[in-house]
Design an enzyme around this catalytic site. Structure first.
Site, PDB file in Angstrom:
ATOM      1  N   HIS A 232       0.864  -1.191   0.000  1.00 14.66           N
ATOM      2  CA  HIS A 232       0.000   0.000   0.000  1.00 14.66           C
ATOM      3  C   HIS A 232       0.899   1.239   0.000  1.00 14.66           C
ATOM      4  O   HIS A 232       1.896   1.269   0.721  1.00 14.66           O
ATOM      5  CB  HIS A 232      -0.890  -0.023   1.244  1.00 14.66           C
ATOM      6  CG  HIS A 232      -1.907   1.068   1.287  1.00 14.66           C
ATOM      7  ND1 HIS A 232      -1.614   2.367   1.643  1.00 14.66           N
ATOM      8  CD2 HIS A 232      -3.227   1.057   1.008  1.00 14.66           C
ATOM      9  CE1 HIS A 232      -2.709   3.101   1.578  1.00 14.66           C
ATOM     10  NE2 HIS A 232      -3.712   2.335   1.196  1.00 14.66           N
TER      11      HIS A 232
ATOM     12  N   CYS B 122      -3.806   2.903  -4.195  1.00 16.62           N
ATOM     13  CA  CYS B 122      -4.745   3.665  -3.352  1.00 16.62           C
ATOM     14  C   CYS B 122      -4.863   5.092  -3.876  1.00 16.62           C
ATOM     15  O   CYS B 122      -3.935   5.901  -3.746  1.00 16.62           O
ATOM     16  CB  CYS B 122      -4.262   3.672  -1.904  1.00 16.62           C
ATOM     17  SG  CYS B 122      -5.397   4.545  -0.800  1.00 16.62           S
TER      18      CYS B 122
ATOM     19  N   HIS C 242      -7.771   0.519  -3.991  1.00 14.40           N
ATOM     20  CA  HIS C 242      -8.484   1.368  -3.026  1.00 14.40           C
ATOM     21  C   HIS C 242      -8.929   2.586  -3.817  1.00 14.40           C
ATOM     22  O   HIS C 242      -8.083   3.304  -4.377  1.00 14.40           O
ATOM     23  CB  HIS C 242      -7.544   1.829  -1.904  1.00 14.40           C
ATOM     24  CG  HIS C 242      -7.216   0.757  -0.915  1.00 14.40           C
ATOM     25  ND1 HIS C 242      -6.513   1.017   0.238  1.00 14.40           N
ATOM     26  CD2 HIS C 242      -7.473  -0.566  -0.899  1.00 14.40           C
ATOM     27  CE1 HIS C 242      -6.361  -0.098   0.935  1.00 14.40           C
ATOM     28  NE2 HIS C 242      -6.927  -1.071   0.280  1.00 14.40           N
TER      29      HIS C 242
ATOM     30  N   ASP D 255     -12.258   2.055   0.356  1.00 14.63           N
ATOM     31  CA  ASP D 255     -11.266   2.551   1.330  1.00 14.63           C
ATOM     32  C   ASP D 255     -11.978   3.312   2.468  1.00 14.63           C
ATOM     33  O   ASP D 255     -12.687   2.692   3.239  1.00 14.63           O
ATOM     34  CB  ASP D 255     -10.230   3.414   0.623  1.00 14.63           C
ATOM     35  CG  ASP D 255      -8.879   3.366   1.353  1.00 14.63           C
ATOM     36  OD1 ASP D 255      -7.969   4.079   0.932  1.00 14.63           O
ATOM     37  OD2 ASP D 255      -8.767   2.623   2.340  1.00 14.63           O
ATOM     38  N   HIS D 256     -11.828   4.641   2.509  1.00 12.76           N
ATOM     39  CA  HIS D 256     -12.475   5.367   3.620  1.00 12.76           C
ATOM     40  C   HIS D 256     -13.768   6.038   3.160  1.00 12.76           C
ATOM     41  O   HIS D 256     -14.001   6.207   1.968  1.00 12.76           O
ATOM     42  CB  HIS D 256     -11.560   6.497   4.126  1.00 12.76           C
ATOM     43  CG  HIS D 256     -10.193   6.067   4.473  1.00 12.76           C
ATOM     44  ND1 HIS D 256      -9.161   6.953   4.656  1.00 12.76           N
ATOM     45  CD2 HIS D 256      -9.662   4.844   4.650  1.00 12.76           C
ATOM     46  CE1 HIS D 256      -8.060   6.301   4.942  1.00 12.76           C
ATOM     47  NE2 HIS D 256      -8.336   5.024   4.941  1.00 12.76           N
TER      48      HIS D 256
ATOM     49  N   TYR E 237     -14.162   4.708   8.627  1.00 15.77           N
ATOM     50  CA  TYR E 237     -14.680   3.361   8.359  1.00 15.77           C
ATOM     51  C   TYR E 237     -16.127   3.168   8.784  1.00 15.77           C
ATOM     52  O   TYR E 237     -16.509   2.100   9.290  1.00 15.77           O
ATOM     53  CB  TYR E 237     -13.767   2.315   9.006  1.00 15.77           C
ATOM     54  CG  TYR E 237     -12.557   2.063   8.145  1.00 15.77           C
ATOM     55  CD1 TYR E 237     -11.385   2.788   8.346  1.00 15.77           C
ATOM     56  CD2 TYR E 237     -12.619   1.199   7.065  1.00 15.77           C
ATOM     57  CE1 TYR E 237     -10.294   2.619   7.521  1.00 15.77           C
ATOM     58  CE2 TYR E 237     -11.529   1.019   6.229  1.00 15.77           C
ATOM     59  CZ  TYR E 237     -10.366   1.736   6.455  1.00 15.77           C
ATOM     60  OH  TYR E 237      -9.301   1.565   5.618  1.00 15.77           O
TER      61      TYR E 237
HETATM   62  O1  CS2 Z   1      -5.883   4.091   5.240  1.00 18.46           O
HETATM   63  C1  CS2 Z   1      -6.308   2.987   5.575  1.00 18.46           C
HETATM   64  O2  CS2 Z   1      -7.128   2.748   6.446  1.00 18.46           O
HETATM   65  C2  CS2 Z   1      -5.709   1.865   4.890  1.00 18.46           C
HETATM   66  O3  CS2 Z   1      -5.794   2.054   3.491  1.00 18.46           O
HETATM   67  C3  CS2 Z   1      -4.266   1.769   5.305  1.00 18.46           C
HETATM   68  O4  CS2 Z   1      -4.174   1.835   6.720  1.00 18.46           O
HETATM   69  C4  CS2 Z   1      -3.798   0.444   4.833  1.00 18.46           C
HETATM   70  O5  CS2 Z   1      -4.673  -0.522   5.402  1.00 18.46           O
HETATM   71  C5  CS2 Z   1      -2.418   0.101   5.296  1.00 18.46           C
HETATM   72  O6  CS2 Z   1      -1.562   1.153   5.058  1.00 18.46           O
HETATM   73  C6  CS2 Z   1      -1.993  -1.130   4.522  1.00 18.46           C
HETATM   74  O7  CS2 Z   1      -1.027  -1.821   5.207  1.00 18.46           O
HETATM   75 FE   FE2 Z   2      -5.807   2.938   0.956  1.00 14.69          FE
END
Ligand code: CS2
Ligand code: FE2
Length: 358
Positions: A206, A244, A271, A316-317, A330
């Site tokens: 990531h 991402c 992502h 993702d978020h 989340y």
């Molecule tokens: O931002 C997030 O919540 C995730 O995209 C990252 O924390 C991701 O899970 C980690 O960096 C991956 O190891």
């Molecule tokens: Fe991400």
């Protein structure tokens, strides 16, 4: 595109799998053992417990995010070999339960970094926010207090165990350059990629979030050139990237659609989220709609569609909307809305392609 949804596990996520199952087109969960410290081998009984929970709703568990990398591996300490051996055993165990992709990151100390978890947007919702000036002047300790201390939920990469000895970690990284970090990443990958390949698993790094150095710590997975370098460290179909759009998209010079076109066959996991970048370099997370942020989500989904993407994707978020009490970034509602937006674009492109082929 195979839609998946991150779930933090029974007793660690307010969102029940019964609700995840009701989001259109979601086939599986993106999961991890959040109570196992980075570097430890994952116990099979805990892995099987998640499988049993997901099986109840016929959701697959093919994507793990993350098997975190112990700091000693990132620091290149002699103790890294023990943690690398544990990592290999965990890969082998995950393959036994059908895992196909393992997401991880190589960010020193912190995972994603923000200065505010609940910044109000003008629509009354709140979202994760990065204030550049604050991030450059805050001490790491203040940031941990503000972020990790400001949520009743565990947050990926903000585990207390990882941040317990912050000052020792900063001391240890004092003499670690970006080139050193590249060398440590190469050592790690040369060890684990053959095991991943043997077990038909893709290791999908990531990118750094945000994609630049924070607190003077080296960060290397930040743009197209560095992703190209990463993929060449070990030339294997198991050495891949979790692209991402929100992490890389915080730097307006990163053209995500171009990266999709260049690295398509090495992106098993997408992502897809939006951020709005302000003139002064601050950024805030927004809805997934292209119109609401600075990232051209339509163009990114089109690039995946043009490349016949058959990998996994997650929203993702999301923002915190409808007064939902949730883990920062989340919540259920805005990630579900985001999924429907991504499906809307994808299905329209699919239909247009079918019409064209008639
Ligand atoms: O931002 C997030 O919540 C995730 O995209 C990252 O924390 C991701 O899970 C980690 O960096 C991956 O190891
Ligand atoms: Fe991400």
């Amino acid at each position: 595109m195979r839609m998946v949804f991150r779930w933090y596990g029974e007793g660690n996520d307010r969102i029940p799998l019964s609700h995840v199952k009701q989001i259109p087109g979601v086939e599986g969960i993106v999961w991890a053992l959040h109570d196992v410290e980075a570097g430890e081998e994952w116990p099979m009984e805990k892995i099987l417990k998640v499988k049993e929970q997901a099986d109840r709703y016929r959701l697959h568990i093919e994507v793990v995010e993350s098997v975190n990398v112990h700091e000693d591996i990132k620091l290149g300490l002699p103790t890294r070999d023990r943690y690398i051996e544990n990592y290999k055993r965990t890969i082998e165990k995950l393959a036994q339960v059908g895992v196909k992709v393992i997401c991880y990151n190589f960010m020193p100390v912190f995972d994603w970094t923000r200065t505010d978890l609940y910044k109000p947007l003008e629509d009354g919702s709140t979202a994760l926010f990065y204030e550049k000036e604050k991030a450059e002047t805050m001490s790491p300790e203040d940031l941990v207090d503000k972020i990790a201390g400001n949520s009743d939920f565990t947050m990926p990469g903000w585990e207390a165990a990882r941040l317990k000895h912050l000052s020792d970690l900063f001391q240890a990284y004092k003499n670690v350059s970006e080139e050193d970090l590249w060398n440590h990443l190469q050592y790690f990958l040369e060890e684990i990629i053959p095991v991943a390949e043997e077990n038909d698993i893709k290791m999908a790094i990531h990118p750094d979030d945000p994609p630049w150095s924070i607190f003077g710590l080296p960060r290397i997975i930040t743009n197209k050139e560095n992703i190209r370098r990463l993929l060449n460290l070990v030339d294997s179909p198991s050495n891949t990237v979790t692209l991402c759009s929100g992490s890389l998209g915080a730097n307006p010079n990163n053209n995500i659609a171009e990266m999709v076109n260049e690295f398509a066959d090495r992106i098993p996991f997408a992502h897809i989220r939006n951020v709005k970048i302000y003139e002064n370099g601050d950024f805030i997370e927004t809805s997934h709609r292209t119109a609401d942020g600075s990232v051209d989500i339509y163009r990114i989904v089109k690039a995946y569609h043009d490349n016949g993407f058959t990998g996994y994707a997650r929203p993702d978020h999301g923002r915190h909307i409808f007064d939902e009490e949730c883990r920062p970034g989340y919540g259920l509602y805005d990630r579900a809305l985001g999924i429907m937006y991504l499906w809307g674009i994808w299905d329209a492109l699919e239909r247009a392609k079918q019409e064209e082929e008639k």
